[in-house]
Design a protein around this motif. Structure first.
Motif, mmCIF file in Angstrom:
data_model
loop_
_atom_site.group_PDB
_atom_site.id
_atom_site.type_symbol
_atom_site.label_atom_id
_atom_site.label_comp_id
_atom_site.label_asym_id
_atom_site.label_seq_id
_atom_site.Cartn_x
_atom_site.Cartn_y
_atom_site.Cartn_z
ATOM 1 N N ARG A 336 -73.375 44.609 22.331
ATOM 2 C CA ARG A 336 -73.623 44.003 21.019
ATOM 3 C C ARG A 336 -73.418 42.496 21.030
ATOM 4 N N HIS A 338 -75.527 40.256 21.400
ATOM 5 C CA HIS A 338 -76.610 39.544 20.709
ATOM 6 C C HIS A 338 -76.312 39.374 19.221
ATOM 7 N N GLU A 345 -80.259 32.163 22.534
ATOM 8 C CA GLU A 345 -81.089 33.230 23.074
ATOM 9 C C GLU A 345 -80.697 33.541 24.517
ATOM 10 N N HIS A 346 -80.322 32.531 25.273
ATOM 11 C CA HIS A 346 -79.965 32.703 26.682
ATOM 12 C C HIS A 346 -78.474 32.416 26.858
ATOM 13 N N THR A 372 -84.639 35.997 32.958
ATOM 14 C CA THR A 372 -83.336 35.911 33.614
ATOM 15 C C THR A 372 -83.474 36.098 35.122
ATOM 16 N N TYR A 411 -78.021 36.837 30.529
ATOM 17 C CA TYR A 411 -78.513 37.757 29.511
ATOM 18 C C TYR A 411 -79.402 36.999 28.529
ATOM 19 N N THR A 412 -80.189 37.756 27.782
ATOM 20 C CA THR A 412 -80.920 37.209 26.640
ATOM 21 C C THR A 412 -80.699 38.115 25.434
ATOM 22 N N ARG A 413 -80.724 37.510 24.268
ATOM 23 C CA ARG A 413 -80.550 38.290 23.044
ATOM 24 C C ARG A 413 -81.692 39.288 22.860
ATOM 25 N N SER A 414 -82.910 38.878 23.221
ATOM 26 C CA SER A 414 -84.062 39.752 23.001
ATOM 27 C C SER A 414 -83.955 41.035 23.815
ATOM 28 N N LEU A 416 -81.081 42.540 24.842
ATOM 29 C CA LEU A 416 -80.058 43.378 24.224
ATOM 30 C C LEU A 416 -80.554 43.975 22.903
ATOM 31 N N ARG A 417 -81.349 43.203 22.172
ATOM 32 C CA ARG A 417 -81.909 43.724 20.920
ATOM 33 C C ARG A 417 -82.884 44.874 21.209
#
Length: 536
Positions: A336, A338, A345-346, A372, A411-414, A416-417
């Motif tokens: 979680r 993100h 975002e990165h 990534t 990691y990227t938020r997208s 994990l989303r």
């Protein structure tokens, strides 16, 4: 100061060839040696006068790079001691020393985007080569440093102080030289400068066309030929070196307008860091402190550091810094991240014990298009049957064929989303700091990186990571090797809370290693490394 070969070259320039031919037949060898000896003495006296003039000029300059004191390296060379030393600070000090000396001597220069962006490269015209040597030799007498030939490569003078004449024995043939200063902090555990320094290229003037051009002696990242009257502009250090902070305090350098071009691997988007804090107590706090210091020292380009606290925050953590955000979260918050407030975002994830071991670039973890570059680990039979591989297959429909190493991971938020929307979740992972043996790939890393790879959002890389368990027999020898070499980009320590490590002194050895490997305090903590209160 001037050898007989230099005198012979002067003799050839001032005496016409026909006269030299007659002299060779009619003048005795003894007389010719006497004439050349007189030239040597004359050139020596002239060079000494010019050196004294250059030294006076250097001493008049206001150099902010003066060190607190000097120290000796293990191989006997002279180093400079600075409070709060970082790799970026050393780069700035080197640049300012050389450019201030060149400016004081009215020698035009401009920065060049070198192929090796660990070093800052400056260009001067070939006609100024003699004056460059005089002013740099004077500078190196005032601020002890070293000089070697960079093109062609010749390091046989690396141990000779640059103020000595013999340090410049390769100068006549050099198309580029490297000037270095060795720097350390008060504890003398961290030395900076060996892989850095300032390289100076000698560009020749080409007058074959209607306008003069400057031709470089070796390739660079942009072009080797520029107009001699090109417009000079300011350029950020991040354009010259990927290891610099995009919004840092280094200030600009000066280059020609043709060189203000983005690097192929340049990352322009912000990158944050997330540190998971789980273990209160002495060794747990030391792991957190070391992670913060490794970011400060080796990743100055990180924008905001987010500490996800799953335990009470240490009192020494400085939460009033605009680059630090502290968030409380329950255990198992990996999936979680993100949802963190204002996270980029990165970002990089540092689990307890994950560290950076030497300078890094954003490109080491991300590509310019935003994908990534997670670090691959060793794929074994046991890893292929790990529970996370089944979850990864269910989430993507693609079999898992690679695992991922410990240490900092991108990691990227997208991603994990997307994982959260798919309903996939990794099983809880055992605490790697209390287990008696090294763990495999972290389930959250394996699931997220495989999901990103399956969707074309990850390009795994293979940079080596040193993984050490605190209960390892003979750990002191392994730690001493890591400290002496400092050549690995990622480190990860496990087992500091295991019974074996606590009872046999392994945890204590790792804590001592971390204090020596990362002696410079980060801006995220109270106190300084020289202050005993820093480690309470």
């Amino acid at each position: 100061m001037t050898d007989s070969s230099s005198a012979a070259r002067v003799y050839q320039r001032i005496v016409p060839r026909p006269v030299r031919a007659v002299a060779g037949n009619r003048v005795s060898p003894g007389v010719r040696r006497k004439v050349k000896g007189g030239l040597v003495r004359t050139l020596n006296r002239r060079e000494a006068r010019l050196h004294r003039r250059a030294l006076r000029m250097v001493r008049k300059g206001d150099f902010a790079s003066a060190s607190d004191r000097r120290a000796r390296t293990p191989d006997g060379r002279v180093g400079h001691v600075h409070q709060g030393l970082t790799v970026d600070l050393a780069r700035r000090l080197d640049h300012d020393l050389v450019t201030s000396a060149l400016d004081a001597a009215d020698i035009p220069w401009f920065a060049v985007p070198a192929l090796d962006d660990r070093r800052i490269c400056l260009a001067v015209e070939q006609q100024d080569k003699g004056q460059v040597r005089r002013v740099l030799r004077a500078l190196l007498e005032e601020h002890t440093g070293y000089v070697v030939s960079a093109a062609p490569v010749d390091n046989d003078t690396r141990l000779v102080p640059g103020s000595h004449v013999k340090a410049w024995k390769n100068y006549a043939k050099a198309k580029a030289i490297r000037v270095t200063w060795l720097r350390t902090e008060p504890t003398e555990n961290l030395w900076v400068g060996e892989d850095q320094g300032i390289e100076i290229e000698f560009w020749t003037v080409n007058s074959d066309l209607s306008h003069d051009r400057l031709v470089g002696p070796r390739p660079n990242r942009v072009q080797r030929v520029v107009s001699r009257d090109a417009l000079g502009i300011e350029i950020g250090f991040d354009r010259l070196s990927g290891y610099c902070d995009i919004d840092g305090d280094l200030g600009p350098s000066v280059t020609l307008e043709q060189f203000d071009i983005a690097r192929l691997e340049e990352i322009t988007f912000p990158v944050d860091a997330v540190l998971l804090w789980e273990h209160p107590g002495a060794w747990g706090e030391e792991l957190l402190r070391a992670s913060l210091r490794s970011l400060h020292q080796y990743a100055p380009w990180v924008d905001v550091v987010h500490v996800v606290a799953q335990a009470p925050v240490p009192e020494w953590l400085r939460a009033d810094d605009g680059r630090l955000a502290v968030t409380s979260a329950p255990h198992g918050a990996d999936g979680r991240l993100h949802l963190l407030t204002d996270i980029a975002e990165h970002f990089l994830v540092f689990r307890p014990g994950a560290l950076l071991g030497r300078p890094t670039r954003p490109f080491d973890y991300f590509t310019p298009n935003g994908t990534t570059r997670p670090r691959r680990g060793m794929w074994t039979a046991a890893e292929s049957f790990a529970p996370w591989t089944g979850h990864a297959y269910s989430a993507t429909g693609r079999a898992v064929t690679q695992t991922f190493a410990p240490g900092p991971q991108p990691y990227t938020r997208s991603v994990l989303r997307g994982l959260a929307e798919s309903g996939a979740a990794a099983e809880p992972s055992p605490d790697g700091q209390t287990q008696p043996r090294l763990p495999g790939a972290h389930p959250a890393d394996g699931l997220a990186h495989h999901f990103a790879f399956a969707h074309g959002l990850a390009d795994p890389s293979g940079e080596t990571t040193a993984v050490v368990h605190a209960a390892l027999p003979g750990i002191t020898l392994q730690l001493d090797r890591l400290l002496a070499r400092r050549d690995l980009q990622q480190l990860h320590f496990f087992g500091l809370g295991s019974d074996e490590a606590l009872s046999h002194g392994g945890s204590r050895a790792v804590v001592g290693f971390l204090r020596r490997y990362f002696p410079v305090a980060s801006p995220f903590e109270h106190g300084y490394p020289e202050d005993p209160g820093t480690y309470t």
